[in-house]
Design an enzyme around this catalytic site. Structure first.
Site, short mmCIF file in Angstrom:
data_model
loop_
_atom_site.label_atom_id
_atom_site.label_comp_id
_atom_site.label_asym_id
_atom_site.label_seq_id
_atom_site.Cartn_x
_atom_site.Cartn_y
_atom_site.Cartn_z
N ARG A 123 31.95 74.32 58.52
CA ARG A 123 30.83 74.70 59.47
C ARG A 123 30.51 73.69 60.49
NH1 ARG A 123 24.89 75.33 56.68
NH2 ARG A 123 24.61 73.49 57.75
N ASP B 140 19.49 77.92 57.63
CA ASP B 140 19.86 76.62 57.55
C ASP B 140 18.91 75.35 58.03
OD1 ASP B 140 22.51 77.37 56.36
OD2 ASP B 140 23.23 77.74 58.17
N HIS C 102 20.69 84.09 55.24
CA HIS C 102 22.13 84.38 54.63
C HIS C 102 22.22 83.78 53.21
CE1 HIS C 102 22.40 80.60 56.90
NE2 HIS C 102 23.54 80.25 55.77
N HIS D 295 18.50 81.91 52.41
CA HIS D 295 18.14 80.73 53.04
C HIS D 295 18.51 80.63 54.67
CE1 HIS D 295 22.32 79.42 52.59
NE2 HIS D 295 22.09 78.97 53.42
FE LIG Z 1 23.63 78.20 54.99
#
Ligand SMILES: [Fe+2]
Length: 278
Positions: free
Chosen positions: A269, A106, A254, A104
């Site tokens: 994150r 983000d 990723h 995917h």
């Molecule tokens: Fe991700």
């Protein structure tokens, strides 16, 4: 790759298409000249890795803010540390499976998907749980000119119907009828800083290509997903405690390799806002 001379950092490529490990910088105490080199290396390599970074939440966010304003994730913020809604906590264990085990990019269901994501390994397994990235720019470059022309001008629909809207998907909050995001993005986008083109569809959030019949859209998307993740366009990173990955969300996909399901893994994150893909 142009301008590949660095005075303050060392940049060691990890794979042919993308990815480089950077040494010589502590992200919590960067001067402007070192940041400028990191920024240049990031545009050249699409994803950078830094080992042994001593970053608390404040420094993690401050590093992100050097790139732009930080995003608060619409569906993944309830586990954020107290006072840090911008930090997305990604935790997995035997009881709580990894959420990102498929390829995917983000947050592409947003009109303005993030420009960059900065992921820190807080608790990482001794083996397994690697992350892979794919260069959608290298994948675009490898297409025939005829296919490149065919994709130009196509627009895809992105939404959360395969992820956060699904009952079985492990998210903290579900979109409801009022905030189910849908976005239209070009199938090929041009990077606003490097002017390179890349394929901008991904299997987690892209629903269909507008104007094609369902079977046509499905076949074309299936080909693009498979093509982007050709091993030659990917790199793979093994996490160590306090390693940091910084990726360009405008030209990469990723995924986690969920091969050590029993181990506890905690990642944090920070996500930097981006512009509207064009
Ligand atoms: Fe991700």
């Amino acid at each position: 790759m142009s301008n590949e001379v660095y005075e303050r950092i060392e940049v060691r490529p990890l794979a042919g298409a993308l990815g480089a490990e950077v040494s010589g910088a502590q992200l919590g105490e960067l001067d402007d000249a070192t940041f400028a080199e990191i920024h240049r290396a990031w545009l050249a390599h699409e994803v950078l890795f830094f080992r042994d970074q001593d970053l608390g939440p404040e420094q993690h966010k401050a590093f992100g803010r050097r790139f732009g304003a930080l995003q608060v994730h619409p569906f993944l913020h309830s586990r954020a540390p107290e006072g840090h809604p911008e930090i997305v906590v990604l935790e997995s264990s035997a009881e709580r499976p990894v959420v990102a085990a498929g390829w995917h990019t983000d947050v592409t269901f947003a009109e303005r998907p993030p420009m960059a994501s900065i992921l820190r390994g807080v608790d990482v397994p001794a083996w397994g749980g690697d992350t892979m990235w794919a260069s959608c720019r290298a994948a675009y470059d490898a297409l025939s000119p005829t296919m490149q022309r065919m994709l130009e001008g196509l627009v895809a629909v992105h939404d959360t119907s395969k992820t956060f809207s699904r009952g079985a998907y492990p998210s903290e909050r579900r979109p409801d009828a009022n905030d189910t995001p849908t976005a239209l993005h070009p199938v090929v986008r041009t990077h606003p800083e490097t002017a390179r083109k890349s394929i901008f569809v991904n299997p987690a959030f892209t629903l269909r290509i507008k104007g094609l019949r369902p079977a046509e859209s499905d076949a074309l998307l299936k080909f693009l997903y498979q093509h982007v993740t050709t091993p030659e366009f990917t790199c793979r990173f093994h996490w160590t405690k306090n390693a940091v990955a910084l990726w360009d969300n405008r030209c990469t996909q990723h995924r986690v390799v969920a091969d050590n399901l029993k181990a506890y893994r905690r990642m944090e994150r920070v996500t930097v806002e981006g512009d509207r893909p064009a």
